[in-house]
Design an enzyme around this catalytic site. Sequence first.
Site, mmCIF file in Angstrom:
data_model
loop_
_atom_site.group_PDB
_atom_site.id
_atom_site.type_symbol
_atom_site.label_atom_id
_atom_site.label_comp_id
_atom_site.label_asym_id
_atom_site.label_seq_id
_atom_site.Cartn_x
_atom_site.Cartn_y
_atom_site.Cartn_z
ATOM 1 N N ASP A 118 1.135 -1.370 0.195
ATOM 2 C CA ASP A 118 0.282 0.081 -0.071
ATOM 3 C C ASP A 118 0.686 1.154 -0.491
ATOM 4 O O ASP A 118 2.229 1.413 0.462
ATOM 5 C CB ASP A 118 -0.665 0.054 1.681
ATOM 6 C CG ASP A 118 -2.316 -0.735 1.266
ATOM 7 O OD1 ASP A 118 -2.754 -1.656 -0.022
ATOM 8 O OD2 ASP A 118 -2.856 -1.359 1.972
ATOM 9 N N ASN A 119 0.255 1.911 -0.209
ATOM 10 C CA ASN A 119 0.558 3.586 -0.661
ATOM 11 C C ASN A 119 2.183 3.611 -1.409
ATOM 12 O O ASN A 119 2.861 4.542 -0.856
ATOM 13 C CB ASN A 119 1.671 4.531 1.334
ATOM 14 C CG ASN A 119 -0.412 4.367 1.721
ATOM 15 O OD1 ASN A 119 -1.311 4.631 1.350
ATOM 16 N ND2 ASN A 119 0.188 3.639 3.267
ATOM 17 N N ARG A 120 2.625 2.777 -1.974
ATOM 18 C CA ARG A 120 3.979 2.592 -2.839
ATOM 19 C C ARG A 120 4.733 2.231 -2.152
ATOM 20 O O ARG A 120 6.094 2.424 -2.806
ATOM 21 C CB ARG A 120 4.021 4.258 -3.348
ATOM 22 C CG ARG A 120 2.860 4.359 -4.397
ATOM 23 C CD ARG A 120 1.828 3.573 -5.400
ATOM 24 N NE ARG A 120 2.479 3.869 -6.602
ATOM 25 C CZ ARG A 120 2.081 2.156 -7.474
ATOM 26 N NH1 ARG A 120 1.152 1.864 -7.629
ATOM 27 N NH2 ARG A 120 2.341 2.181 -8.498
ATOM 28 N N LEU A 121 4.661 2.516 -0.800
ATOM 29 C CA LEU A 121 5.755 1.539 -0.238
ATOM 30 C C LEU A 121 6.167 0.267 -0.191
ATOM 31 O O LEU A 121 5.856 -0.285 0.596
ATOM 32 C CB LEU A 121 5.728 2.306 1.466
ATOM 33 C CG LEU A 121 5.205 3.471 1.276
ATOM 34 C CD1 LEU A 121 5.033 4.013 2.851
ATOM 35 C CD2 LEU A 121 6.711 4.269 1.534
ATOM 36 N N HIS A 122 6.192 -0.091 -1.281
ATOM 37 C CA HIS A 122 6.898 -1.405 -1.666
ATOM 38 C C HIS A 122 8.122 -2.460 -0.864
ATOM 39 O O HIS A 122 8.374 -1.442 -0.648
ATOM 40 C CB HIS A 122 6.910 -1.834 -3.196
ATOM 41 C CG HIS A 122 6.029 -0.851 -4.269
ATOM 42 N ND1 HIS A 122 4.556 -1.052 -4.126
ATOM 43 C CD2 HIS A 122 6.163 -0.320 -5.083
ATOM 44 C CE1 HIS A 122 4.073 -0.408 -4.776
ATOM 45 N NE2 HIS A 122 4.971 -0.069 -4.847
#
Length: 208
Positions: free
Chosen positions: A184-188
């Site tokens: 989520d939230n591009r916090l891969h």
Amino acid sequence: MRARYRAAGLSETELPAEPVALFGDWFAEAVSGGLGEPNAMVVSTADGEGRPSSRTVLLKHFDDRGFVFFTNYASAKGRELTVNPHASLLFPWHDLARQVIVSGTVERTGRDETAAYFRTRPHGSQLGAWASDQSQQVGSRGELDRRYEELARRYPEGEDVPAPPTWGGYRVRPEWIEFWQGRDNRLHDRLRFVRRGTGAWEVRRLCP
């Protein structure tokens, strides 16, 4: 366009000691998840001047020694690997919000290994390996079809077809393998196994 990713991720505490074991788990999940050709990978090579090129190839085998694919040694990638024996492999399992990248040195498989795999290919694919001078210009589709038809008459269904001398396998011996899990939230999550000089693996977490 943006996709929503999962909250659950990839934790260092859950990793096996060897990256190939984790790759095997992820590969099995890709297969059971119904992904089309989960063994399809983007193979990137570069020529002697560092100019890159990429294409999709099928992974045929993997183990602790590396990742194996087969091709025409005179193809564009074969010529590049001759002058620059390094490659990157990308497995883009988008439906699972996962990617795996393998980077390492490349060597040819033994002729016995090539011949053993070639015997498992469908008859038509065996003939196709002879008919196609991969990456070379051909005058027309008809010319390519005529080559195939001539080979089909020479080697009818059920007759053994030898592996072409210019066709064989490559094994990519990984220097590092990166596992990418969408979050989520591009916090891969990006966890990279890097091989040390001793042969052991070190795990590094990278920012997404």
